[in-house]
Design an enzyme around this catalytic site. Structure first.
Site, mmCIF file in Angstrom:
data_model
loop_
_atom_site.group_PDB
_atom_site.id
_atom_site.type_symbol
_atom_site.label_atom_id
_atom_site.label_comp_id
_atom_site.label_asym_id
_atom_site.label_seq_id
_atom_site.Cartn_x
_atom_site.Cartn_y
_atom_site.Cartn_z
ATOM 1 N N HIS A 49 14.677 -1.350 4.622
ATOM 2 C CA HIS A 49 14.451 -1.565 6.047
ATOM 3 C C HIS A 49 14.874 -2.977 6.436
ATOM 4 O O HIS A 49 15.121 -3.830 5.566
ATOM 5 C CB HIS A 49 12.968 -1.321 6.417
ATOM 6 C CG HIS A 49 12.000 -2.236 5.753
ATOM 7 N ND1 HIS A 49 11.164 -1.853 4.728
ATOM 8 C CD2 HIS A 49 11.736 -3.554 5.963
ATOM 9 C CE1 HIS A 49 10.428 -2.883 4.344
ATOM 10 N NE2 HIS A 49 10.756 -3.936 5.067
HETATM 11 P P1 TYD Z 1 6.296 0.372 3.013
HETATM 12 O O1 TYD Z 1 6.721 -0.213 4.338
HETATM 13 O O2 TYD Z 1 6.750 1.744 2.684
HETATM 14 O O3 TYD Z 1 6.758 -0.599 1.857
HETATM 15 P P2 TYD Z 1 8.254 -1.047 1.543
HETATM 16 O O4 TYD Z 1 9.113 -0.637 2.709
HETATM 17 O O5 TYD Z 1 8.183 -2.539 1.429
HETATM 18 O O6 TYD Z 1 8.671 -0.426 0.283
HETATM 19 O O7 TYD Z 1 4.700 0.272 2.948
HETATM 20 C C1 TYD Z 1 3.922 1.131 2.160
HETATM 21 C C2 TYD Z 1 2.684 1.512 2.942
HETATM 22 O O8 TYD Z 1 1.862 0.381 3.193
HETATM 23 C C3 TYD Z 1 3.007 2.123 4.274
HETATM 24 O O9 TYD Z 1 2.109 3.219 4.466
HETATM 25 C C4 TYD Z 1 2.691 1.049 5.275
HETATM 26 C C5 TYD Z 1 1.610 0.250 4.577
HETATM 27 N N1 TYD Z 1 1.619 -1.169 4.926
HETATM 28 C C6 TYD Z 1 0.558 -1.700 5.641
HETATM 29 O O10 TYD Z 1 -0.402 -0.982 6.022
HETATM 30 N N2 TYD Z 1 0.546 -3.017 5.935
HETATM 31 C C7 TYD Z 1 1.544 -3.841 5.544
HETATM 32 O O11 TYD Z 1 1.475 -5.062 5.828
HETATM 33 C C8 TYD Z 1 2.655 -3.295 4.820
HETATM 34 C C9 TYD Z 1 3.789 -4.171 4.397
HETATM 35 C C10 TYD Z 1 2.646 -1.950 4.528
#
Ligand code: TYD
Length: 132
Positions: A49
């Site tokens: 992302h």
């Molecule tokens: P995700 O965005 O999929 O992680 P990445 O893209 O970095 O691999 O995040 C995993 C899960 O955690 C998703 O359900 C969103 C949640 N999340 C939060 O609740 N708060 C946060 O600050 C972050 C970064 C993720």
């Protein structure tokens, strides 16, 4: 694409090492959120992302992982393996993280609270984002 690595001063003595993170001093933004990833399974790649506005700084507290940055024109990867180094993740940069060591603890400081509307998770949308 310029990759900004911030060197964090280590306070070391015979007991070991200590690094301090201070808003506006060695961290170039207001810290509103801290999150960390750990127990990442072997072979997993995550991220995929870009953020519209949020600025972040990634620090590997333990172990190592590799970041891929993509500004739409150019891709660069960088190994993060030093807890005294912070890697800036600027808005508008597509990023992926991979090659996590088993013991990797990846901490991220962010200048805003979690907001899914700040994410661009579709690569084609990312390539068109910001263009008229
Ligand atoms: P995700 O965005 O999929 O992680 P990445 O893209 O970095 O691999 O995040 C995993 C899960 O955690 C998703 O359900 C969103 C949640 N999340 C939060 O609740 N708060 C946060 O600050 C972050 C970064 C993720």
């Amino acid at each position: 694409m310029k990759i900004e690595l911030i060197s964090l001063q280590q306070h070391g003595d015979e007991r070991g090492l200590l690094v301090a993170l201070e808003e506006g001093r060695n961290i170039p933004f207001n810290i509103k959120r801290v999150y960390y990833m750990y127990d990442t399974l072997q072979g997993i790649r995550r991220g995929f992302h870009a953020h519209k506005k949020t600025r972040q700084l990634a620090i590997v507290m333990k172990g190592f992982c590799t970041f891929l940055f993509d500004d739409g024109n150019e891709k660069k990867s960088i190994l993060l393996d030093n807890p005294a180094q912070g890697l800036m993740i600027e808005p508008g940069i597509w990023h992926e993280m991979y090659d996590f060591s088993n013991d990797c603890i990846l901490m991220v400081l962010a200048d805003d609270l979690y907001d899914e509307s700040d994410y661009i998770r579709n690569y084609q949308e990312f390539l068109g984002w910001g263009k008229i």
